[in-house]
Design a protein around this motif. Structure first.
Motif, PDB file in Angstrom:
ATOM      1  N   PRO B  87       0.832  -1.210   0.000  1.00 19.17           N
ATOM      2  CA  PRO B  87       0.000   0.000   0.000  1.00 19.17           C
ATOM      3  C   PRO B  87       0.862   1.254   0.000  1.00 19.17           C
ATOM      4  N   GLY B  88       0.485   2.203  -0.822  1.00 17.40           N
ATOM      5  CA  GLY B  88       1.229   3.461  -0.886  1.00 17.40           C
ATOM      6  C   GLY B  88       0.523   4.528  -0.076  1.00 17.40           C
ATOM      7  N   PHE B  89       1.294   5.489   0.387  1.00 12.81           N
ATOM      8  CA  PHE B  89       0.730   6.570   1.208  1.00 12.81           C
ATOM      9  C   PHE B  89       1.250   7.903   0.697  1.00 12.81           C
ATOM     10  N   HIS B  90       0.434   8.916   0.813  1.00 14.99           N
ATOM     11  CA  HIS B  90       0.943  10.254   0.553  1.00 14.99           C
ATOM     12  C   HIS B  90       1.762  10.668   1.770  1.00 14.99           C
ATOM     13  N   PRO B  91       3.029  10.959   1.572  1.00 22.17           N
ATOM     14  CA  PRO B  91       3.961  11.082   2.699  1.00 22.17           C
ATOM     15  C   PRO B  91       3.618  12.180   3.698  1.00 22.17           C
ATOM     16  N   PHE B  93       0.608  13.192   4.585  1.00 20.44           N
ATOM     17  CA  PHE B  93      -0.678  13.018   5.249  1.00 20.44           C
ATOM     18  C   PHE B  93      -0.490  12.402   6.636  1.00 20.44           C
ATOM     19  N   THR B  94      -1.370  12.799   7.548  1.00 21.97           N
ATOM     20  CA  THR B  94      -1.454  12.075   8.813  1.00 21.97           C
ATOM     21  C   THR B  94      -2.304  10.826   8.573  1.00 21.97           C
ATOM     22  N   PHE B  96      -5.071  10.137   9.929  1.00 21.85           N
ATOM     23  CA  PHE B  96      -6.457  10.584   9.768  1.00 21.85           C
ATOM     24  C   PHE B  96      -6.680  11.117   8.354  1.00 21.85           C
ATOM     25  N   GLU B  97      -5.762  11.953   7.882  1.00 20.51           N
ATOM     26  CA  GLU B  97      -5.929  12.555   6.551  1.00 20.51           C
ATOM     27  C   GLU B  97      -5.912  11.495   5.457  1.00 20.51           C
ATOM     28  N   PHE B  98      -5.036  10.503   5.622  1.00 15.91           N
ATOM     29  CA  PHE B  98      -4.955   9.472   4.593  1.00 15.91           C
ATOM     30  C   PHE B  98      -6.254   8.663   4.526  1.00 15.91           C
ATOM     31  N   TYR B 101      -8.875  10.671   3.033  1.00 13.59           N
ATOM     32  CA  TYR B 101      -8.696  10.737   1.569  1.00 13.59           C
ATOM     33  C   TYR B 101      -9.326   9.509   0.898  1.00 13.59           C
TER      34      TYR B 101
END
Lengths: 291, 286
Positions: B87-91, B93-94, B96-98, B101
């Protein structure tokens, strides 16, 4: 927001209160954002407004309000870009989708700005007698690169999750494209203002920029988000080299920046946009074919 | 009972390789384990069932919806939770934010309802205390739980988890298994793994995939029973064994066709799995 002070009572140290009219709308669930968020924040600190809210609300709606408030308290403060988008009136869910767009990060925008500054400096250095060819050649590539960086498995770390989400891939692509294109064209526009000596000639990058971006997006549906913009960018450079070899004199504009060339760009933009709409369902499946 | 997922004849080629070859299966509520060696086609099958890539041939339905059509695909996606292999994440983001999203991508646009849902799944994943932390500052195990929380947004009926315990230390793996067990209550979960312990601890059913084909489909007990009378102990590696390895006791555990008078051992799920693969890429240490 229609705030008013009531009887000089301080609202949790804020010195103002939410108007009763807004509190009634809040209680009905009819207070629009961003007024809603301000009211949410204020109500956490102001006992007076909470009391007024209790008087004007029915208990069921009030429970909903507290739940919303509770959820609001959990939400982290949005970052710089998201805050900016919210202030511009963008819906909060759209702002969050845009905050995840690589081409809207400060690092990318900073890099584009640096390239444009350099190009403008070099172009201006030639004086206003000739053609701003270097600037015109480069400017269409920057929005193209920005859009290419906004979508796809190579650059969006959550691409796989986004593909299997019910939000249409095409909608996500368009949201990000409009934002990335807007940012790219905006920076190009500012750079154009730094070349006033060339008049409208300095704006002839605009239609090629739209044509390249629309063509790359339409081809992305078939070739994927890396190959398509690469081919289109390469094709643009090849076209310019060919036009350079074919032009009669050094001072003549390259073919894409003539009136005829601008017409071709407009036609290509329209055709590519139509093709993109026809192929929109292809963006609902993963473009990465390897396991 | 109507199956949640019903697949028939799924086939898919990648270049010259046949990643899936005529795969048919039916999945109902509970956790089903998808076992297989590397390159067996597990991830490909999961991505097909998660509607990420279409199959070349065959068809399947999820909750009666056909993902072959645009409308059906969207209906399936509304009831789907998917945890990809990496799984990829926007670096920036917290946690909660991820998850927020992902909730937006799952069409939860009402801010209050969405935030309530996000808080709920983060609590369910045991991440309530770190929801405000940036994802890049979380450990690998916690990131994996963030991804699971994202998969759980919207209370999906069909949960697809691609090797969720890979790369986790034993304690993290155990905690993650607890989460999956809880998430599997009342849902249909398809879990790919190459660890037989995951299947033994979590799954009511197991499918073994090798070279893109289904080699076994049944309960873990039935897979274990395949090795009954075919596991034995010896002082050295038995040359007649299909697989054999030295145990912590210093003796060799062999699986295959035992010689006469062999010291037979109680079979495990792993023994049944190795015998099922039988030359399809099983890696054992001798």
């Amino acid at each position: 927001m229609t705030y008013g002070t009531t009887g000089g009572t301080s609202g949790g140290g804020t010195g103002w209160h939410v108007s009763e009219e807004d509190l009634r709308a809040y209680a009905r669930g009819g207070l629009p954002a961003p007024l809603l968020w301000s009211a949410d924040t204020h109500l956490t600190a102001c006992a007076h407004c909470r009391a007024v809210l209790a008087d004007v609300s029915d208990p069921v709606a009030l429970d909903g309000g507290w739940e919303r408030l509770d959820a609001e308290l959990d939400a982290p403060r949005p970052g710089f870009l998201e805050s900016l988008l919210l202030r511009l009136g963008i819906a909060d869910h759209t702002a969050r989708l845009l905050a995840a767009t690589p081409a809207l990060r400060r690092s990318w925008l900073g890099a584009v700005t640096a390239v444009l500054l350099l190009t403008v400096a070099v172009t201006a250095g030639y004086g206003t007698g000739g053609s701003p060819t270097l600037f015109l050649a480069l400017a269409p590539l920057l929005p193209l690169a920005g859009v290419a960086l906004s979508y796809g498995p190579a650059l969006d770390p959550t691409y796989e999750m986004a593909v299997v989400a019910p939000t249409h891939g095409f909608r996500l692509l368009m949201i990000r494209t409009v934002a990335a294109l807007g940012a790219g064209l905006g920076l190009n526009g500012l750079a154009t203002l730094a070349l006033p000596g060339y008049g409208l000639r300095a704006l002839t990058w605009l239609l090629p920029a739209l044509a390249l971006t629309a063509t790359a997006l339409a081809l992305t549906a078939r070739l994927g988000p890396v190959l398509a913009p690469s081919l289109v960018g390469g094709g643009w450079i090849a076209l310019l080299l060919t036009a350079d070899a074919a032009r009669a004199g050094e001072e003549d504009p390259l073919a894409p920046f003539t009136a005829a060339g601008q017409g071709v760009s407009a036609a290509v933009t329209a055709l590519a946009a139509a093709l993109l709409v026809l192929l929109r369902d292809r963006f609902d499946l993963n473009s990465r074919s390897t396991p | 009972m109507t199956p949640t997922v019903s697949a028939s004849g799924l086939s898919l080629r990648h270049g010259g390789t046949r990643a899936l070859d005529d795969v048919s299966l039916r999945l109902s509520a509970g956790v089903t384990g998808l076992l297989g060696p590397n390159g067996a086609g597990k991830t490909t099958l999961l991505r097909v069932l998660a509607t990420a890539v279409p199959a070349d041939r065959g068809s399947f339905t999820v909750l009666g919806h056909d993902p072959g059509t645009s409308r059906g695909r969207q209906e399936v996606r509304r009831r789907l939770g998917y945890l990809p292999q990496t799984p990829g994440f926007h670096p920036d983001f917290t946690a909660f934010e991820f998850v927020d999203y992902v909730a937006i991508l799952k069409e939860l646009t009402d801010r209050a309802a969405r935030h309530r849902e996000v808080r709920g799944v983060l609590d369910e994943a045991g991440l309530g205390d770190v929801r405000g932390k940036r994802i890049r500052k979380l450990s690998g195990g916690m990131r994996q739980r963030v991804a699971l929380a994202a998969a759980l947004v919207g209370d999906p009926a069909f949960l697809v988890l691609d090797e969720p315990t890979v790369g986790l230390d034993p304690e993290q793996r155990m905690r993650f298994r607890e989460l999956i067990a809880r998430a599997g209550e009342g849902r249909t979960v398809l879990l790919s793994t190459h660890q037989t312990e995951d299947v033994a601890m979590l799954c009511h059913r197991v499918v073994v995939l090798a070279d893109g084909t289904v080699r076994f489909d049944g309960t873990p007990a039935e897979l274990t029973a395949r090795a009954a009378g075919r596991v034995w102990s010896s002082d050295g590696r038995d040359p007649g064994a299909k697989a054999g390895w030295r145990t912590g006791l210093g003796t060799f555990r062999n699986v295959g066709d035992p010689p006469a008078g062999a010291d037979l051992l109680e079979p495990t799920l792993e023994d049944g799995y190795l015998l099922t693969l039988d030359g399809a890429g099983a890696e054992v240490t001798a």
